[in-house]
Each structure stands twice: as structure tokens, then as C-alpha cells.
Design an enzyme around this catalytic site. Structure first.
Site, PDB file in Angstrom:
ATOM      1  N   ASP A  83       9.388   3.066  -0.019  1.00  0.00           N
ATOM      2  CA  ASP A  83       8.285   3.665   0.747  1.00  0.00           C
ATOM      3  C   ASP A  83       8.474   3.330   2.231  1.00  0.00           C
ATOM      4  OD1 ASP A  83       6.018   4.519   1.967  1.00  0.00           O
ATOM      5  OD2 ASP A  83       4.614   3.493   0.630  1.00  0.00           O
ATOM      6  N   LYS A  90       3.831   9.098   8.855  1.00  0.00           N
ATOM      7  CA  LYS A  90       3.616   8.504  10.181  1.00  0.00           C
ATOM      8  C   LYS A  90       4.558   9.069  11.257  1.00  0.00           C
ATOM      9  CE  LYS A  90       0.834   4.875   8.353  1.00  0.00           C
ATOM     10  NZ  LYS A  90       0.902   4.095   7.136  1.00  0.00           N
ATOM     11  N   TYR A 104       0.847  -1.190   0.000  1.00  0.00           N
ATOM     12  CA  TYR A 104       0.000   0.000   0.000  1.00  0.00           C
ATOM     13  C   TYR A 104       0.882   1.238   0.000  1.00  0.00           C
ATOM     14  CZ  TYR A 104      -3.552   3.389   1.517  1.00  0.00           C
ATOM     15  OH  TYR A 104      -4.396   4.468   1.624  1.00  0.00           O
TER      16      TYR A 104
HETATM   17  C1  PLP Z   1       0.241   4.529   5.759  1.00  0.00           C
HETATM   18  C2  PLP Z   1       1.010   4.315   4.545  1.00  0.00           C
HETATM   19  C3  PLP Z   1       0.916   5.179   3.427  1.00  0.00           C
HETATM   20  C4  PLP Z   1      -0.129   6.261   3.341  1.00  0.00           C
HETATM   21  O1  PLP Z   1       0.055   7.245   4.302  1.00  0.00           O
HETATM   22  P1  PLP Z   1      -1.208   8.186   4.686  1.00  0.00           P
HETATM   23  O2  PLP Z   1      -0.607   9.184   5.629  1.00  0.00           O
HETATM   24  O3  PLP Z   1      -2.223   7.285   5.298  1.00  0.00           O
HETATM   25  O4  PLP Z   1      -1.697   8.815   3.436  1.00  0.00           O
HETATM   26  C5  PLP Z   1       1.770   4.979   2.379  1.00  0.00           C
HETATM   27  N1  PLP Z   1       2.676   3.995   2.391  1.00  0.00           N
HETATM   28  C6  PLP Z   1       2.796   3.143   3.422  1.00  0.00           C
HETATM   29  C7  PLP Z   1       3.843   2.094   3.393  1.00  0.00           C
HETATM   30  C8  PLP Z   1       1.963   3.262   4.528  1.00  0.00           C
HETATM   31  O5  PLP Z   1       2.064   2.390   5.523  1.00  0.00           O
END
Ligand code: PLP
Length: 431
Positions: A239, A267, A144
């Protein structure tokens, strides 16, 4: 357990907000039941609207590495807010957080702050396309990277839980430039690059696939992907929205010695306030406007309150012993989970790296989850749902889905972990 007030609030919320929530996984669709409306948090604990207390292993889905409402972060936010909340002009706080991140994460030379992980990944891909002049991107099923159109293809837990393979509303043409491969399958990536290598702008990957549960990379897999990118003139985007400042203070890249072209952050970097960032080598980041021509902007980007929370969080995290202690406690928890399952004769796959952990109830012994296909095939999601509710009843708040990672904070003491393990043992015995 009395949940009357949460039920009342949820009923009203469903009239006002689609599904009653502002992000799908909060709705408990993966486990059933009524989501708890949270009133406050302190340290390792949260309290719901009915006054029930829970030990929290979701931690706002990762950001709260110091736990709920840590004094240092509250103080930083309050002091900053007293002066003003947003200017739409640069502040010294942005330099300060940028310096901290550059100092902590090995590959990062320049950084651009945005407001979410979604924005970070979306912008990173625009940048990769701008730099390479190519359009195709490669992602991995079950990974994701936020909800931008071109990334909402085989996108893991939230989407998986709802059973939406792709979302309606994503243009076919947009999804068509996203090529999807199996996580941990380097041979598959090699064949794809052999065929389409000259058209691929970037590979984007979660260093630990933690939006389909907790799937660590095979030995050499991530470096192998980066090598492929180099050979074919594509960019390697790591990511680290979830793994950043969690797998190690320098993220997964410091842990595994990776040197990505672009890193996505989110995060933890905002210490519980909305922050994301994309960052990387100076030569690449210089393509971003106004230094370069790739356009990306944000009214509230680099918001002073969010910067202050991030700075306070990362400063605390770098104090001697703080990070290592969270790692130790995360190990304690994960070992305890594996032990409890073994004692109860329940097939389970558990893992931990840094301050993250995850576990799957398996449908049978001797199988292993290594990608999205095996996650769907082998994971006993109904059993997790039963376990989740038993834990909730015992005052432990785990992720409301079998396909999510868990998090530990600096506020989770060995005593707190032990009481969680007691609850885990009892709950597993009842399965
Ligand atoms: C949470 C997450 C996102 C998206 O971040 P948001 O602040 O929810 O838009 C993207 N990549 C990874 C790996 C994530 O865990």
C-alpha cells in the site's frame, strides 16, 4: 491569535455535517481546540478564515508534494477544464498518466485508476481474492488502508484517536476474514502462514507504517513478508498510497528494491485532486474487467482534471534536482526537531525517509516505537497536543494528532524550514 471565524464556521458545520468535518481527523479531536477553516494556500503556506498564516506540514495529508496551488498544476487543470470536465469515455490523459506511473514505479506494468486510496485498497484485495481463489487477508495493526469494511480492523490513527477499536457497522463475518498481526514482527507472520497459509489470499502492508505516526520497517521485514507470500501462494500488496512518489520517485518499492504483486496508489498521484490506483503485474491486472472477470468500475474514474493534475505533478517531480531538494529539506527539518528535543531534554523519536517525516514525544528515555502496541504504550499524546497548539500559535500547522506522519513540499525552502525550527525550539523550551 484570532480564531473567531473558524469557531463560527465550525459551530455551523457541526449542525450540518457529522462532527463538522468530512473526514474525522480534521476535527482536532486528538489535540483539542477548534479546527482552522482554510481559505487558501500558496506554496508552503495556508491561510485560515480569520486571515492567520501557517506553514503547512500536512499538505492535504500528503498529496501536495509541490506545495499549494503550484502554477504548473493550476494551468493543467484550467486548460483541461476549459474543454470539459468528464466524459465517462476514455481520454488520452489516462494513457499519459499510466505511462508515467509505469515508467516511474518498478513493479507496475498495468494500472487501473480509481477515485481514492480507499477504493484502491478495496479493489486490490478483491483482485487478490479473485486471482488466488482464497478469502483470508492479512493486515497489520495500526496500518490504515482506507475505510472499506474488511480493512477497518485495527486501522490506526483516525480510528485510534477516536478510540474505536473496530467500527460498528462492519459485519463480523467480513472482519473475520481479516487476520491482524503486529507490524515488524516477521516471526508472527511466519507462524500465521504455517497455520493458515493455504487460505491466505494476500498480505497488505504499508511499507512505512505512517498512519500510526512514523514507523519504518525493520531491515529485511518487507522482503521477508513477500517471501512468505511467495512460499504460500499468496499475493504481496504494497500500500503505497502515502509512500508512492514520496519515499522516492519510484516509491518505497524502488527505495528498498521490492517487487510487489499489486501496488496501491493515491495521494500524490492525483496532485491534490481525487485519484487512487491499483496496479501491478500484467498477468494479475488482466483479471480486472473488462480484460478479465473481476468487476470494478467508476463513473468518474480517470477523471480528466484529476489526470491532468497528476501528470503535471509527476512531470515536475521528475525534473532534475526537484525531488532530491525536498529530501534534503525534509532531513534538515527532522534533524532540527531531534536537535531541539535533545537540547530541551525531551525524549523524542524522530524519523525521515524521502519527503516524509514523523516524530513522537516519548513518555521516557530509551524506549522505541516499532509497532502499534509500542506506539500506544510509549507515546506521550497529551504532550504532543500541547506542542501542537504552541506551534499553531507560532504559525506552523502540524498534523492534529500524535499518530500521523508529516510532509514537506518543493515549496518548503531551507529558510522556511529554519523559521519552523526556530518555532520548534521555542515551543520545546516551553514544554
Ligand atoms: C490515505 C491512505 C489510504 C486511504 O486513502 P483515501 O484517499 O483517504 O481513501 C490508504 N492507505 C494509506 C497507506 C493511506 O495513507
Amino acid at each position: 491569535m484570532n480564531t473567531q471565524e473558524s469557531e463560527r464556521l465550525f459551530a455551523r458545520a457541526q449542525e450540518l455535517i457529522p462532527g463538522g468535518v468530512n473526514s474525522p481527523v480534521r476535527a482536532f479531536r486528538g489535540v483539542g481546540g477548534t479546527p482552522r477553516f482554510i481559505e487558501r494556500g500558496a506554496g508552503a503556506f495556508i491561510w485560515d478564515a480569520d486571515g492567520n498564516q501557517y506553514t503547512d506540514y500536512v499538505l492535504s495529508w500528503g498529496p501536495l508534494v509541490l506545495g499549494h496551488a503550484p502554477e504548473v498544476v493550476l494551468k493543467a487543470i484550467a486548460e483541461t477544464a476549459a474543454k470539459g470536465t468528464s466524459y465517462g469515455a476514455p481520454t488520452a490523459l489516462e494513457n499519459q498518466l499510466a505511462e508515467q506511473v509505469v515508467g516511474m514505479v518498478p513493479s507496475i506494468e498495468q494500472i487501473r485508476f480509481v477515485n481514492s486510496g480507499t477504493e484502491a485498497c478495496m479493489s486490490a484485495l478483491r483482485l487478490a481474492r479473485a486471482v488466488t481463489g482464497r478469502e483470508k487477508i492479512v493486515k497489520f495493526s495500526g496500518c490504515y488502508h482506507g475505510h472499506a469494511d474488511m480493512l477497518l480492523v485495527q486501522a490506526g490513527s483516525g480510528v485510534a484517536t477516536l478510540g474505536l477499536p473496530d467500527s460498528p457497522g462492519v459485519p463480523k463475518a467480513t472482519a473475520a476474514s481479516t487476520l491482524t498481526l503486529s507490524y515488524n514482527d516477521l516471526e508472527g507472520a511466519k507462524s500465521l502462514f504455517a497455520e493458515l497459509g493455504t487460505e491466505i489470499a494476500a498480505v497488505i502492508v504499508e511499507p512505512i507504517a505512517a498512519n500510526m505516526g512514523f514507523v519504518p520497517p525493520a531491515d529485511g521485514y518487507l522482503q521477508g513478508l513477500h517471501d512468505l507470500c511467495k512460499q504460500h501462494g499468496a499475493l504481496f500488496i504494497l500500500d503505497e498510497v502515502m509512500t508512492g512518489f514520496r519515499v522516492s520517485p519510484g516509491g518505497a518499492q524502488a527505495y528498498w528494491g521490492l517487487d510487489p504483486d499489486i501496488t496501491c496508489l493515491g495521494k500524490v498521484i492525483g496532485g491534490g485532486l481525487p485519484v487512487g490506483a491499483y496496479a501491478g503485474k500484467k498477468a494479475i491486472m488482466q483479471q480486472v474487467a473488462p480484460a478479465g472477470t473481476m468487476y470494478q468500475a467508476g463513473t468518474l474514474s480517470g477523471n480528466p482534471l484529476a489526470m491532468a493534475a497528476g501528470i503535471a505533478t509527476l512531470t515536475e517531480l521528475q525534473k532534475p534536482g526537484v525531488f532530491d531538494e525536498i529530501v534534503q529539506n525534509t532531513h534538515l527539518l527532522t534533524q532540527g526537531i531531534a536537535h531541539a528535543a535533545a537540547q530541551a531534554g525531551i525524549p523524542l523519536q524522530a524519523g525521515t525517509i524521502g519527503t516524509m517525516f514523523g516524530f513522537y514525544f516519548l513518555k521516557e528515555d530509551g524506549v522505541q516505537v516499532t509497532d502499534y502496541a509500542t506506539a500506544k504504550q510509549y507515546v506521550d499524546a497529551p504532550r504532543y497536543a500541547t506542542f501542537f497548539h504552541k506551534m499553531l500559535e507560532r504559525g506552523v500547522y502540524l498534523a492534529p494528532s500524535a499518530f500521523e506522519a508529516g510532509f514537506v513540499s518543493a515549496a518548503h525552502t531551507p529558510e522556511i524550514i529554519q523559521s519552523t525550527l526556530d518555532a520548534i525550539q521555542e515551543s520545546m523550551r516551553e514544554l
